[in-house]
Design an enzyme around this catalytic site. Sequence first.
Site, mmCIF file in Angstrom:
data_model
loop_
_atom_site.group_PDB
_atom_site.id
_atom_site.type_symbol
_atom_site.label_atom_id
_atom_site.label_comp_id
_atom_site.label_asym_id
_atom_site.label_seq_id
_atom_site.Cartn_x
_atom_site.Cartn_y
_atom_site.Cartn_z
ATOM 1 N N TRP A 2 -63.430 90.235 88.275
ATOM 2 C CA TRP A 2 -62.107 90.425 88.950
ATOM 3 C C TRP A 2 -62.121 91.634 89.747
ATOM 4 O O TRP A 2 -61.485 91.479 91.079
ATOM 5 C CB TRP A 2 -61.319 90.610 87.958
ATOM 6 N N ASP A 48 -58.463 91.013 82.317
ATOM 7 C CA ASP A 48 -58.782 89.712 81.715
ATOM 8 C C ASP A 48 -59.579 90.023 80.443
ATOM 9 O O ASP A 48 -60.601 89.295 80.087
ATOM 10 C CB ASP A 48 -59.966 89.090 82.839
ATOM 11 N N GLY A 53 -67.216 92.721 85.864
ATOM 12 C CA GLY A 53 -66.838 92.954 87.167
ATOM 13 C C GLY A 53 -66.235 91.768 88.024
ATOM 14 O O GLY A 53 -66.176 91.969 89.085
ATOM 15 N N ASP A 65 -63.733 99.799 81.535
ATOM 16 C CA ASP A 65 -64.123 99.275 80.355
ATOM 17 C C ASP A 65 -65.143 99.876 79.481
ATOM 18 O O ASP A 65 -65.710 101.117 80.019
ATOM 19 C CB ASP A 65 -65.053 98.096 80.892
ATOM 20 N N LYS A 85 -54.563 88.394 80.838
ATOM 21 C CA LYS A 85 -54.788 87.154 79.792
ATOM 22 C C LYS A 85 -54.248 87.345 78.429
ATOM 23 O O LYS A 85 -54.478 88.236 77.711
ATOM 24 C CB LYS A 85 -56.227 86.933 79.710
ATOM 25 N N ASP A 132 -62.980 103.994 76.592
ATOM 26 C CA ASP A 132 -61.849 103.462 76.176
ATOM 27 C C ASP A 132 -60.879 103.955 76.691
ATOM 28 O O ASP A 132 -60.533 105.136 76.456
ATOM 29 C CB ASP A 132 -61.836 103.634 74.491
#
Length: 206
Positions: free
Chosen positions: A62, A121, A60, A80, A161, A96
Amino acid sequence: MKRSKSSRRWLDEHVNDPFVKRAQKDGLRSRSSYKLIELNEKDKLIRPGMLVMDLGSAPGGWSQVAGGIVGEKGRVLATDILPMGGLDNVDFVQGDFTEDAVFQQILDMLDGRQPDLIVSDIAPNISGVAAADQAASMYLVELTLDMVRQVLKPGGNYVVKVFQGEGSDEFLKDVRSSFEKVVIRKPEASRPRSREVYLVAKGFKG
């Protein structure tokens, strides 16, 4: 069990990491929070009232930063496969996001709205086999780009990322094909020896 040299090195770095200590002091969930803070300072990504999506959000770090900036008039939709504790101005979907049921749950929460910004990220579980880890990482970031192309608002922005290596140049070209401008950033909070960089893509072509 005896630790490997790499795991001992990671533990030593983590314990002595100034960003880890700073995160604890500032009440942030992870050191990675500072990466988004720096990216936002440079690229003016998040504003009050925005709708932001965070893919691969746990624990958590971000979402916490984004939720604090968008405020009560904005919203962060985080997702997530791992659980994530509640945060102000953040809605969370566990699962997912490529699975139909989870994707539908996300669409239901969007309720016809399109995110102004999608951030990720995300990273795979590291196996220690470089080629396999790189392939797994590129697979995940490609999934985030698929999501971007389905739900991001035209003109919206995307931050992801990427680990530099096989497939990363092709991915950069793919992102550039969908956005007006893409820059590559290496935030100060990224560990120097890490191959991670962040693509900041602005002006989604829709």
